[in-house]
Design an enzyme around this catalytic site. Structure first.
Site, mmCIF file in Angstrom:
data_model
loop_
_atom_site.group_PDB
_atom_site.id
_atom_site.type_symbol
_atom_site.label_atom_id
_atom_site.label_comp_id
_atom_site.label_asym_id
_atom_site.label_seq_id
_atom_site.Cartn_x
_atom_site.Cartn_y
_atom_site.Cartn_z
ATOM 1 N N HIS A 224 0.920 -1.236 0.101
ATOM 2 C CA HIS A 224 0.121 0.037 -0.151
ATOM 3 C C HIS A 224 1.053 1.134 0.018
ATOM 4 O O HIS A 224 0.244 2.236 0.142
ATOM 5 C CB HIS A 224 -0.903 -0.119 1.055
ATOM 6 C CG HIS A 224 -1.950 1.001 1.266
ATOM 7 N ND1 HIS A 224 -2.537 2.162 1.824
ATOM 8 C CD2 HIS A 224 -3.060 0.815 0.158
ATOM 9 C CE1 HIS A 224 -3.630 2.561 1.424
ATOM 10 N NE2 HIS A 224 -3.872 2.033 0.615
ATOM 11 N N LYS A 226 3.176 4.526 -1.299
ATOM 12 C CA LYS A 226 3.347 5.328 -2.491
ATOM 13 C C LYS A 226 4.669 5.964 -2.376
ATOM 14 O O LYS A 226 4.602 6.916 -1.360
ATOM 15 C CB LYS A 226 2.069 6.308 -2.479
ATOM 16 C CG LYS A 226 0.949 5.746 -2.867
ATOM 17 C CD LYS A 226 0.036 5.343 -1.728
ATOM 18 C CE LYS A 226 -1.500 4.816 -1.900
ATOM 19 N NZ LYS A 226 -2.009 4.341 -0.760
ATOM 20 N N ASP A 231 16.740 10.047 -8.398
ATOM 21 C CA ASP A 231 18.248 10.439 -8.456
ATOM 22 C C ASP A 231 18.895 10.320 -7.032
ATOM 23 O O ASP A 231 19.882 10.973 -6.450
ATOM 24 C CB ASP A 231 18.580 11.811 -8.804
ATOM 25 C CG ASP A 231 18.633 11.587 -10.518
ATOM 26 O OD1 ASP A 231 18.642 10.530 -11.251
ATOM 27 O OD2 ASP A 231 18.413 12.887 -11.098
ATOM 28 N N HIS A 403 -9.343 11.212 0.377
ATOM 29 C CA HIS A 403 -8.398 10.101 0.369
ATOM 30 C C HIS A 403 -7.158 10.429 1.194
ATOM 31 O O HIS A 403 -6.440 9.597 1.527
ATOM 32 C CB HIS A 403 -8.046 9.647 -0.864
ATOM 33 C CG HIS A 403 -7.708 8.344 -1.120
ATOM 34 N ND1 HIS A 403 -6.251 8.114 -1.484
ATOM 35 C CD2 HIS A 403 -8.108 7.169 -0.742
ATOM 36 C CE1 HIS A 403 -5.945 6.860 -1.563
ATOM 37 N NE2 HIS A 403 -6.871 6.262 -0.848
ATOM 38 N N LYS A 405 -4.764 11.150 3.763
ATOM 39 C CA LYS A 405 -4.408 10.289 5.325
ATOM 40 C C LYS A 405 -3.394 11.343 6.039
ATOM 41 O O LYS A 405 -2.236 11.296 5.833
ATOM 42 C CB LYS A 405 -3.723 9.159 5.187
ATOM 43 C CG LYS A 405 -4.667 8.092 4.321
ATOM 44 C CD LYS A 405 -4.008 7.927 3.079
ATOM 45 C CE LYS A 405 -4.620 7.007 2.298
ATOM 46 N NZ LYS A 405 -5.790 6.295 2.088
ATOM 47 N N ASP A 410 -2.066 19.783 17.868
ATOM 48 C CA ASP A 410 -1.880 20.976 18.398
ATOM 49 C C ASP A 410 -1.455 22.299 17.437
ATOM 50 O O ASP A 410 -0.725 23.230 17.780
ATOM 51 C CB ASP A 410 -0.856 20.956 19.467
ATOM 52 C CG ASP A 410 -1.604 20.075 20.666
ATOM 53 O OD1 ASP A 410 -2.685 19.984 20.840
ATOM 54 O OD2 ASP A 410 -0.646 19.738 21.441
#
Length: 485
Positions: A224, A226, A231, A403, A405, A410
């Site tokens: 899952h 990404k 370089d 979508h 996350k 604070d």
């Protein structure tokens, strides 16, 4: 003959009872949370045969024997690579805030990965900005590009990313592409993989799904993460898969997906690259550890942008991101704002959120109004009543499938990455999140969260209590399975 069949039936029932009892004993011995254990016991006894089969297929974090053995051999060299980070000038634990220090200490003890300074973070929040930025960086690549995604879906700007990769390969850039086999199945059915391979790009399917493999490893274990590394100097991670939302899941009736990515330069890019290298080696048995961060001098008059990279999943310390999340919530003094597309919390997470609200911390939860998972939609709603009673504010985003996350604590510190607030992300899948100890970046993320709230409807407690009885029944039904979602 009739007696024979009766005896055969009794023997079969007794054999099934022994198998079911054995599986239940195994459920108990595994010592997971009580909710997870009870959910599996209910499935085993109330869904004859299929409950036992389901547990054997997806009940445990079975990674596959080959991967497990490979990971054991990989552990020492990767551990040494991370240990060398403590020798670099970017390791500046005294520069961490109280919040950052506690997160870093936990990750050092459990992962062996320290927080590092000297990072430049750019929050990107529109698909056009993200994909065009990625294309520009690919066009500027000199030596290597490593990409890792759960979903790569053909169409729109996503195809322009593929073409940019092909052009980069033609000018001699070494490119490796690692995609989850299930999440990217539409991509693998397209003409693109063949074209990429013909251009010299290495394309690998992670966690291939097949009827034969289901007996040797867990089917629903997914890659899952990404991650993009260019370089060894430019990195991307966040919630967005390699898709153009205008061409992705248009028939799901949830609107376009709303995502963010973080573009990173500085000392933590090689750390992200090493996580990608770990995943690549697990799948291919080929090692290519990146070079370590450069030992550059830091300007004492400039904030050093401390950043902790936190990977999780099979082969890594269990529940590390779950621990970081709980620690963050318990440290909050004034406000917690969370965005997540899938909200099916653990018992500990639920207790932490309600406790924070009850001790006077403002807790705001932003979720999409419409969801592409029916089971998650109903299971998620089963928690709303308790949250609202504790004083948690729930906002339902109207502008598409939110979508992103993210967790802001604070308005000073934040978590951002690939992790959903559900059991699958927190306990099972390969994930990565960033703990950012940087005020400017956190406030920018906080402003983005506020824009989500501005495009949301707040859920009113009194109105929620008056919802129809049939909805309560559906919610409670799926709530029983929530530890397994």
């Amino acid at each position: 003959m009739e007696d024979f069949y009766q005896i055969l039936t009794l023997v079969g029932l007794f054999a099934y009872w022994l198998i079911a009892a054995g599986v239940v004993i195994r459920v108990i011995i595994k010592r997971r949370s009580i909710g997870v254990s009870l959910a599996w016991m209910m499935v085993i006894y109330f869904v004859p045969f299929f409950g036992v089969l389901g547990y054997l297929l997806i009940g445990e974090q079975n990674w596959g024997k080959a991967r497990e053995n490979r990971a054991k051999l990989m552990y020492a060299p990767y551990r040494k690579w991370f240990a060398d980070l403590y020798l670099f000038r970017q390791y500046r634990p005294k520069e961490l805030t109280e919040y950052g220090h506690s997160i870093s200490s936990l990750c050092e003890q459990r992962l062996g990965i320290p927080s590092l300074g000297n990072n430049q973070l750019e929050l990107q929040s529109s698909p056009q900005q993200i994909l065009n930025s990625l294309i520009a960086d690919i066009e500027g690549a000199q030596s290597s590009i490593n990409l890792e995604f759960y979903i790569w879906h053909p169409g729109g700007l996503a195809d322009k990313v593929v073409q940019a990769l092909i052009d980069a390969a033609k000018r001699g850039v070494e490119i490796k592409l690692l995609l989850d086999a299930a999440g990217s199945r539409q991509f693998f059915k397209s003409h693109w993989p063949k074209q990429l391979k013909q251009s010299g790009i290495e394309v690998t399917e992670a966690l291939v799904v097949s009827p034969l493999r289901m007996f040797f490893r867990r089917l629903d274990l997914r890659m899952h993460r990404k991650i993009v590394i260019i370089d060894n100097q430019i990195g991307y991670t966040g919630s967005m898969n390699l898709v153009d939302p205008a061409f992705f899941k248009q028939n799901a009736h949830v609107g376009q997906w709303i995502d963010v990515m973080v573009r990173i330069t500085g000392s933590n890019v090689p750390v992200l690259n090493t996580i990608n290298s770990w995943d690549w080696e697990v799948e291919t048995n080929h090692r290519q550890l990146p070079e370590a961060p450069e030992c550059i001098e830091l300007n004492a008059d400039h904030p050093i942008d401390m950043l902790q990279v936190i990977p999780s999943g099979p082969g890594m310390p269990s529940e590390i991101i779950h621990q970081v999340l709980l620690l963050s919530i318990y440290q909050a003094k004034s406000k917690i704002v969370i965005t997540t597309p899938y909200f099916v919390p653990s018992e500990n997470l639920m207790f932490a959120l309600t406790s924070a609200a009850q001790r006077g911390v403002i807790v705001e939860l932003i979720i999409p109004e419409r969801n592409d998972s029916t089971m998650v939609k109903w299971a998620s709603r089963s928690f709303f009543g308790e949250l609202l009673s504790a004083g948690v504010k729930i906002y339902r985003f109207k502008g598409g499938l939110l979508h992103t996350k993210s967790v802001v604590i604070d308005q000073n510190h934040c978590l951002i990455g690939t992790v959903n607030l559900d059991m699958r992300s927190l306990w099972l899948n390969n994930e990565v999140t960033l703990a950012v100890d940087d005020l400017a970046f956190t406030q920018e993320l906080s402003q983005l969260q506020q824009s989500y709230i501005d495009d949301s409807t707040q859920l009113e407690h009194e109105r929620w209590r008056k919802r129809p009885v049939y909805k309560r029944i559906i919610e409670q039904f799926f709530y029983m399975f929530s530890p397994l979602l």
